[in-house]
Design a protein around this motif. Structure first.
Motif, short mmCIF file in Angstrom:
data_model
loop_
_atom_site.label_atom_id
_atom_site.label_comp_id
_atom_site.label_asym_id
_atom_site.label_seq_id
_atom_site.Cartn_x
_atom_site.Cartn_y
_atom_site.Cartn_z
N ILE B 63 0.85 -1.19 0.00
CA ILE B 63 0.00 0.00 0.00
C ILE B 63 0.89 1.24 0.00
O ILE B 63 1.91 1.28 0.69
CB ILE B 63 -0.92 -0.03 1.24
CG1 ILE B 63 -1.76 -1.30 1.20
CG2 ILE B 63 -1.83 1.20 1.29
CD1 ILE B 63 -2.51 -1.63 2.44
N SER B 64 0.51 2.21 -0.81
CA SER B 64 1.33 3.42 -0.90
C SER B 64 0.46 4.65 -1.02
O SER B 64 -0.76 4.57 -1.13
CB SER B 64 2.28 3.31 -2.10
OG SER B 64 1.54 3.20 -3.30
N SER B 70 5.79 6.19 -4.17
CA SER B 70 4.55 5.44 -4.00
C SER B 70 4.17 4.63 -5.23
O SER B 70 3.29 3.77 -5.17
CB SER B 70 3.42 6.38 -3.61
OG SER B 70 3.62 6.83 -2.29
N LYS B 71 4.86 4.91 -6.35
CA LYS B 71 4.60 4.09 -7.54
C LYS B 71 5.30 2.73 -7.45
O LYS B 71 4.94 1.79 -8.15
CB LYS B 71 5.14 4.80 -8.79
CG LYS B 71 4.33 5.99 -9.20
CD LYS B 71 4.95 6.60 -10.45
CE LYS B 71 4.02 7.64 -11.03
NZ LYS B 71 4.40 8.00 -12.39
N PRO B 73 5.43 0.12 -5.53
CA PRO B 73 4.81 -1.19 -5.28
C PRO B 73 4.35 -1.91 -6.56
O PRO B 73 4.13 -3.12 -6.55
CB PRO B 73 3.62 -0.86 -4.37
CG PRO B 73 4.05 0.36 -3.63
CD PRO B 73 4.84 1.14 -4.64
N ASP B 74 4.21 -1.14 -7.63
CA ASP B 74 3.87 -1.79 -8.90
C ASP B 74 5.07 -2.57 -9.46
O ASP B 74 4.90 -3.42 -10.34
CB ASP B 74 3.45 -0.71 -9.91
CG ASP B 74 2.37 -1.22 -10.87
OD1 ASP B 74 1.89 -2.35 -10.67
OD2 ASP B 74 2.04 -0.49 -11.83
N ASN B 84 -2.45 1.97 -4.55
CA ASN B 84 -1.86 3.30 -4.66
C ASN B 84 -2.96 4.27 -4.24
O ASN B 84 -3.89 4.53 -5.00
CB ASN B 84 -1.52 3.50 -6.15
CG ASN B 84 -0.44 4.51 -6.38
OD1 ASN B 84 -0.03 4.69 -7.51
ND2 ASN B 84 0.02 5.18 -5.36
#
Ligand SMILES: Cc1ncc(C[n+]2csc(CCOP(=O)(O)OP(=O)(O)O)c2C)c(N)n1
Ligand code: SF4
Lengths: 615, 351
Positions: B63-64, B70-71, B73-74, B84
């Motif tokens: 989770i970001s 924050s991108k 985690p993809d 996101n």
């Protein structure tokens, strides 16, 4: 020396208590209302309180209503004036022929009274001080003593009040007996020194039936328990705090595992409304039923997340207990003023489902249903109460539950379904209803995972800024909203006795006042068909109702006639045919107010050239 | 933006972990960040740590917030669900997700703008609540995604790429996390995989709120002279307190230098940083000690890296709320709904 005949009425009058906040009067006043109920006579009480804790004026109004009218009536027949601060205003507010009950320990100059009312003085402070020495006791028992005196004046059965005291102090014998003692102190003084009973009196009746007496917030919170909510995140704000507090109490009672004692729920008091809705969205994304309760300012803060819920299609339930806005407005006064703010909350093109319960029974049902709807539609559902239902006790039909009911978890693809090779595209409209399938995190080692985001993406949840992909998705969301029309509670229509070209639309807490207003309007010769809207998106019957009537009044408790705006916007109807009837001073709308506003407009219609246009 | 799909082909000779997963099973989409961005190195470390731990990738929820960081985690654990969320609000969403299902592993990824500015409150409260998570801040001292504005972790006196001097004091998230009661607090450097991988692995294994602040130079906006988060600056000012082994009984990562020596670590882009080995007497079980240690070094302008504090017996939010062991998201009406008989009783009490 009254120059007006004293009012005389059995089981149909309004008593208002004027107190000082923090004086402990609330429970005595509520007991007064409950005692009348125990006589089989319906009551409709209302708390009128300031947005401060200590020292400011509060009022508690009890409408005694044999006919069962649960809306506010307006006017006061008997004022129990216990607050010197508001004396002048309180005395001025009494209906001609009404009664003034006050503490006569210190006599008031005659200029402080009115000639057209009956003044009843009881030396409450003197009686209290001669019996109690402890200051706190003096303050608390004074309230019970006036309750006792009123019981004599209104001809109430003291046994029924004793019974209530018994229930309240069950197991606390000392408190029980001292309260009963205080009750009789007041009652005996009144019987010995005053002419009892008054023209206003209570007579036993059987008009309450099996109805229950409950606050809307407590009922909504119980609806969340029955509806399977396991996560609640909230931030204190009047008038919604009692939803979370009641949810906590209900969960303590119903939701602990009998074997381990552990909780089958999680309640977090968030650091603010942003966190509260964030927790709700996180929990719902992960497959739990979650909700938050708030009021206008909280909704303002939540709007970014509400947009995420809409676009990323994550269930969420928000109970919005409305109060007078904008900004801090009048935080302890009622309004129905967040209709537009909630219907279109957040940036970009969004639309949200709103539910409008009329009373605690519907608050319970709709709250439970909100979780099914949120999961079925994978979006935010707003339960729109207001302070008038939320924080006041209301008589309503008993709460009902069908034990065969299973929760509708909506379209969730399981590991087995994925294993069978079902095509999983998070945003694929497989069934043509605009609602895609989702998977919970952790479902399957290799299938069905996806990246949830607020950015545009294609049907397989792959990031995309392609215009056509975006538009396709937005269109599907419109389809989904259309599907919602048939899933939400339908409007209820009630037709006038004779065919009429006029209709009235209303919703939520306006309901009891509207029911009563219809009678008053009929007495004035006006016939109106009624449509009570219970949800947005509007069911197709709303459009039919509009088509069938030349003029439709829209009654609501905000300045800008927000429901009317929404109807005009969503139904593309000529606004001239929708006549706004608005009430927004923070007090609950009354039947008198509605009947006058509609009646005057109707009279006007009949004498102006408009008549032609509506023939 | 990810346009190129990674080939699914696995070389049959790829090394497998205990669960039989290869390194590739822990990868995600191809990164779209600037080549050489520190965040990509952190991604690589997360992949490495999860591989080492033999985690089932789909049992992780990533989770970001919003930002370049924050991108990321993809770009790892492609078979797990990612979320996101909105700017600065990762912690609340993670908290909710964790409440719904206590059985998954929660990995929160955030930026310094995300966590120290707009989301400072949420950062603080998720730590204060003891949410069982690994909270990683990819700290570059700037807003990368919005092109180079200062974030709240930028040091006073540091210069932006445009030459503006920062006059505000910096927030040290590690100091704050310690103060708020985080039960696992560490700092590392994106280029120092040797230190970072075991730290992440240990944080994942920790029950309670784990926080890792990872200095992660933004090569586009914060890797110039004048910045205190550039490669060169960090290399010169880094003072590592310790090095960790993977804690969960797997193959340890060898610690290959003696106490008191300086280890030079090569970065993904070829640059090198120097780490000073743990002080022999450093005790990571002493919260107060960690706080003073940090403050003392901060006064000298030094960045302390390593595991600063850990409470091995920590509990978490679920313990505080006394929730059932069964994940709440699996409970159905039969376990949640009190039923009509209870309702009749309730009705009777309201008359
Ligand atoms: C409410 C809101 N305000 C502003 C933005 C714009 N915004 C996007 S990312 C970002 C900053 C990101 O900085 P950081 O968290 O440090 O991540 P980095 O890109 O440096 O990795 C901002 C301000 C936004 N998305 N939402
Ligand atoms: S702008 Fe900076 S933070 Fe963003 S991807 Fe490029 S190097 Fe990384």
């Amino acid at each position: 020396m009254s120059d007006k005949k004293p009012l005389s009425s059995v089981n149909d009058f309004v008593v208002r208590f004027a107190n000082v906040n923090g004086s402990g009067s609330a429970s005595a006043n509520e007991m007064f209302a409950r005692a009348i109920l125990r006589h089989g006579v319906p009551v409709s009480p209302r708390n009128i309180f300031p947005s401060n804790i200590q020292g400011l004026p509060t009022w508690y109004e009890v409408r005694v209503t044999e006919d069962g009218h649960l809306g506010a009536r307006g006017g006061v027949d008997m004022m129990v004036a216990m607050n010197p601060q508001t004396w002048d205003k309180d005395v001025a507010g009494i209906e001609p022929g009404g009664y003034l009950f006050y503490d006569s320990t210190k006599p008031m100059p005659s200029t402080k009274f009115r000639d057209d009312i009956t003044v009843i003085g009881v030396p409450l402070t003197a009686i209290t001080n001669s019996t109690y020495t402890d200051p706190r006791q003096r303050q608390l028992f004074k309230n019970i003593i006036y309750l006792g005196a009123l019981s004599a004046l209104l001809d109430m059965d003291p046994k029924l009040i004793e019974q209530l005291i018994g229930e309240q102090y069950k197991g606390k014998e000392k408190l029980l007996s001292s309260n009963v003692h205080a009750l009789h102190l007041g009652r005996d003084w009144a019987l010995q020194n005053l002419k009892c009973p008054l023209g206003l009196r209570i007579k036993k009746s059987d008009k309450v039936g099996d109805r229950i007496f409950i606050e809307g917030n407590s009922a909504a919170a119980l609806g969340a328990v029955y509806g399977g909510a396991t996560v609640c995140a909230w931030y204190p704000i009047t008038p919604s705090s009692s939803v979370a507090e009641a949810f906590t109490a209900h969960c303590k009672k119903y939701r602990h595992d009998p074997e381990t004692g552990k909780a089958k729920y999680a309640i977090v008091q968030g650091e603010d409304e942003l966190a509260s809705i964030g927790i709700v969205i996180g929990a719902s994304w992960n497959g739990a039923r979650a909700f938050t309760a708030t009021s206008g300012p909280g909704i303002s803060l939540m709007t970014e997340f509400i947009g995420l819920s809409y676009f990323a299609e994550i269930p969420a339930v928000i109970m919005n207990i409305q109060r007078a806005g904008p900004s801090t407005g009048m935080p302890t006064r009622t309004q129905q003023c967040d209709i537009i703010a909630c219907a279109y909350a957040s940036h970009g093109d969004t639309k949200h489902v709103l539910l409008f319960p009329e009373d605690p029974a519907e608050a319970f049902e709709f709250a439970a249903a909100a979780f099914d709807l949120a999961e079925r539609l994978q979006t935010t559902i707003f339960l729109m109460l207001d302070l008038d239902i939320g924080m006041n006790h209301r008589l309503c039909r008993p709460l009902k539950w069908d034990d065969s009911k299973q929760y509708d978890r909506g379209k969730v693809m399981t590991a087995e379904m994925l294993e069978q090779g079902r095509d999983f595209g998070r945003y694929l409209d497989v069934d043509g209803d605009g609602i895609p399938y989702r998977t919970y995190p952790g479902t399957h080692p290799t299938k069905g995972s996806y990246f949830t985001r607020g950015t545009s993406r294609d049907r397989y949840a792959r990031y995309s800024e392609e215009g056509s992909v975006y538009a396709d998705n937005m269109q599907r969301l419109v389809r989904k909203f259309e599907t919602a029309q048939d899933l939400v509670p339908r409007p209820l229509q009630a037709n006038a006795e004779r065919p009429t070209r006029y209709g009235v639309i209303y919703f939520g807490s306006t309901s009891p006042a509207m029911d009563e207003a219809i009678g008053l309007l009929e007495a004035r010769g006006h016939q109106l068909d009624r449509l009570r809207i219970r949800a947005f998106p509007f069911h197709s019957s709303v459009a039919s109702f509009l088509a069938e009537h030349d003029f439709v009044y829209v009654v609501e408790q905000n300045r800008d006639s927000q429901l009317r705006q929404l109807i005009v916007n969503e139904n593309g109807i000529d606004p001239v045919r929708l006549v706004p009837i608005v009430h927004y001073d923070g007090t609950p709308i009354t039947a008198r107010y509605i009947a006058k506003a509609i009646g005057d407009h109707q009279d006007h219609l009949k004498v102006t050239p408009l008549r032609k246009a509506v023939s | 933006m990810t346009y190129i799909a990674k080939p699914k082909f696995h070389h049959p000779g790829l090394k497998k972990n205990e669960l039989g997963y290869t390194h590739r099973d822990y990868e995600g989409k191809i990164s779209t960040l600037c080549a050489g961005c520190g965040h990509d190195s952190i991604t690589a470390s997360i992949i490495e740590a999860c591989y080492e731990l033999s985690i089932e990738p789909h049992r992780v929820a990533k989770i970001s917030g919003i930002g370049c960081s924050s991108k990321t985690p993809d770009y790892f654990l492609g078979n797990s669900h990612g979320f996101n969320t909105v700017h600065g609000r990762m912690p609340s969403v993670l908290t909710g997700a964790n409440l719904a299902n206590r059985d998954l592993i929660y990995l929160g990824v955030s930026g310094d703008g995300d966590s120290a500015s707009i989301g400072f409150g949420q950062f603080a409260h998720s730590i204060r609540r003891g949410v069982n998570m690994t909270y990683i801040v990819e700290n570059n001292g700037v807003y990368g995604l919005t092109k180079g504005q200062f974030s709240a972790t930028a040091d006073r006196g540091s210069k932006s790429k445009k030459g503006v001097t920062n006059t505000d004091n910096a927030i040290d998230l590690v100091a704050i996390a310690l103060q708020l009661g985080a039960t696992f607090v560490a700092r590392s450097f994106s280029g120092d995989k040797t230190q970072l991988v075991p730290l992440i692995a240990a944080a994942i294994g920790h029950k309670g709120a784990s926080f890792i602040d990872v200095i992660s130079p933004c090569i586009a906006f914060n890797n110039h002279a004048g910045s205190t988060k550039s490669f060169d600056y960090v290399r010169e000012h880094n003072d590592a307190v310790n090095r960790l082994d993977v804690l969960v009984g797997r193959d340890p990562i060898a610690v290959d230098y003696a106490p008191g020596t300086v280890q030079v670590v090569e970065q993904h882009d070829g640059s090198k940083i120097a780490l000073r080995k743990i002080d022999a007497d450093y005790d990571p079980h002493d919260r107060l000690g960690a706080q003073t240690f940090l403050a003392r070094h901060a006064a000298k302008g030094q960045i302390v890296t390593g595991l600063l504090y850990v409470d091995p017996d920590a509990d978490d939010l679920h313990t505080h709320l006394n929730t059932v062991e069964t994940p709440l998201n699996t409970l159905e009406a039969d376990r949640l709904c009190p039923g009509s008989a209870a309702l009749d009783k309730f009705n009777a009490s309201l008359r």
